[in-house]
Design a protein around this motif. Structure first.
Motif, mmCIF file in Angstrom:
data_model
loop_
_atom_site.group_PDB
_atom_site.id
_atom_site.type_symbol
_atom_site.label_atom_id
_atom_site.label_comp_id
_atom_site.label_asym_id
_atom_site.label_seq_id
_atom_site.Cartn_x
_atom_site.Cartn_y
_atom_site.Cartn_z
ATOM 1 N N HIS A 1 10.885 -35.444 23.110
ATOM 2 C CA HIS A 1 9.998 -34.186 22.739
ATOM 3 C C HIS A 1 8.936 -33.837 23.816
ATOM 4 C CE1 HIS A 1 12.173 -32.394 19.609
ATOM 5 N NE2 HIS A 1 11.579 -33.133 18.741
ATOM 6 N N SER A 2 8.450 -35.524 24.175
ATOM 7 C CA SER A 2 7.937 -35.306 25.267
ATOM 8 C C SER A 2 7.476 -34.725 26.627
ATOM 9 C CB SER A 2 7.089 -36.387 25.314
ATOM 10 O OG SER A 2 6.651 -37.989 24.179
ATOM 11 N N LEU A 3 8.704 -34.377 27.041
ATOM 12 C CA LEU A 3 8.598 -34.169 27.589
ATOM 13 C C LEU A 3 8.840 -32.263 28.298
ATOM 14 C CD1 LEU A 3 8.568 -33.464 31.362
ATOM 15 C CD2 LEU A 3 11.211 -34.819 31.238
ATOM 16 N N CYS A 4 9.473 -31.966 27.091
ATOM 17 C CA CYS A 4 10.431 -30.858 26.718
ATOM 18 C C CYS A 4 9.377 -30.393 26.324
ATOM 19 C CB CYS A 4 11.477 -31.276 25.724
ATOM 20 S SG CYS A 4 12.956 -31.790 26.413
ATOM 21 N N ASN A 5 8.696 -30.277 25.134
ATOM 22 C CA ASN A 5 7.630 -29.501 24.998
ATOM 23 C C ASN A 5 6.464 -29.141 26.012
ATOM 24 O OD1 ASN A 5 6.459 -28.230 22.847
ATOM 25 N ND2 ASN A 5 5.083 -29.524 22.418
ATOM 26 N N VAL A 6 5.872 -29.894 27.218
ATOM 27 C CA VAL A 6 5.137 -29.612 27.773
ATOM 28 C C VAL A 6 5.773 -28.955 28.911
ATOM 29 C CG1 VAL A 6 4.663 -31.974 28.903
ATOM 30 C CG2 VAL A 6 2.914 -30.383 28.718
ATOM 31 N N LEU A 7 6.919 -28.257 29.161
ATOM 32 C CA LEU A 7 7.715 -27.957 30.441
ATOM 33 C C LEU A 7 7.505 -26.852 29.961
ATOM 34 C CD1 LEU A 7 10.922 -30.118 32.191
ATOM 35 C CD2 LEU A 7 9.093 -28.579 33.242
ATOM 36 N N ALA B 1 11.556 -19.670 26.967
ATOM 37 C CA ALA B 1 11.720 -20.937 27.210
ATOM 38 C C ALA B 1 12.177 -21.915 25.778
ATOM 39 C CB ALA B 1 11.587 -21.518 28.198
ATOM 40 N N VAL B 2 13.083 -22.317 24.979
ATOM 41 C CA VAL B 2 13.738 -23.312 24.122
ATOM 42 C C VAL B 2 14.251 -24.315 24.731
ATOM 43 C CG1 VAL B 2 13.821 -20.909 22.175
ATOM 44 C CG2 VAL B 2 15.151 -21.826 23.502
ATOM 45 N N TYR B 3 13.703 -25.176 23.586
ATOM 46 C CA TYR B 3 14.791 -26.271 23.859
ATOM 47 C C TYR B 3 15.064 -27.247 21.830
ATOM 48 C CZ TYR B 3 11.040 -29.378 22.556
ATOM 49 O OH TYR B 3 9.935 -30.510 21.471
ATOM 50 N N ILE C 1 18.789 -29.962 25.018
ATOM 51 C CA ILE C 1 19.119 -29.146 25.536
ATOM 52 C C ILE C 1 17.985 -27.689 25.794
ATOM 53 C CG2 ILE C 1 20.777 -27.566 25.071
ATOM 54 C CD1 ILE C 1 21.941 -29.387 23.167
ATOM 55 N N MET C 2 17.782 -27.773 26.482
ATOM 56 C CA MET C 2 16.965 -26.665 26.939
ATOM 57 C C MET C 2 17.561 -25.548 27.614
ATOM 58 S SD MET C 2 13.764 -26.635 29.508
ATOM 59 C CE MET C 2 12.597 -27.173 28.108
ATOM 60 N N THR C 3 17.023 -24.024 26.907
ATOM 61 C CA THR C 3 17.316 -22.621 27.638
ATOM 62 C C THR C 3 15.945 -21.669 28.233
ATOM 63 O OG1 THR C 3 19.341 -22.730 26.388
ATOM 64 C CG2 THR C 3 18.623 -20.664 27.681
ATOM 65 N N ILE C 4 16.317 -21.466 29.494
ATOM 66 C CA ILE C 4 15.615 -20.809 30.213
ATOM 67 C C ILE C 4 16.278 -19.012 30.395
ATOM 68 C CG2 ILE C 4 13.789 -20.573 32.136
ATOM 69 C CD1 ILE C 4 14.433 -24.044 32.458
#
Length: 90
Positions: free
Chosen positions: A22-28, A41-43, A54-57
């Motif tokens: 979550h650390s990297l994904c949330n800030v991205l 943008a969601v993950y 899994i991230m979707t932009i």
């Protein structure tokens, strides 16, 4: 960290970010959502202990999601460098 692209179209990018949480994904996600070219943008992480993000932009108009991701990553790099300098000054 390894990034596996699952879907890559003109307006949408879906990827698995192996070895991250979550650390990297949330800030991205936060930086991506501040980009006016990004529609969303969601993950998600299926399992809290063994799942991988899994991230979707999805971008607006004719803007490429990879470009938005690169801008967000650059901003993250700059912010962490600034934070590191502040810590070194303490």
């Amino acid at each position: 960290m390894e990034i596996e692209v699952v879907k890559d179209t003109k307006l949408e990018l879906e990827m698995i970010i192996h070895g991250e949480n979550h650390s990297l994904c949330n800030v991205l996600r936060k930086y991506l959502m501040e980009d006016s070219d990004v529609e969303y943008a969601v993950y998600g992480i299926d399992h809290p202990l063994t799942g991988e993000p899994i991230m979707t932009i999805k971008t607006k108009r004719t803007k490429r999601p990879r470009d938005s991701l690169l801008r967000a990553a650059q901003r993250l790099k700059e912010e962490t460098a600034e934070f590191k300098e502040l810590l070194e000054d303490i």
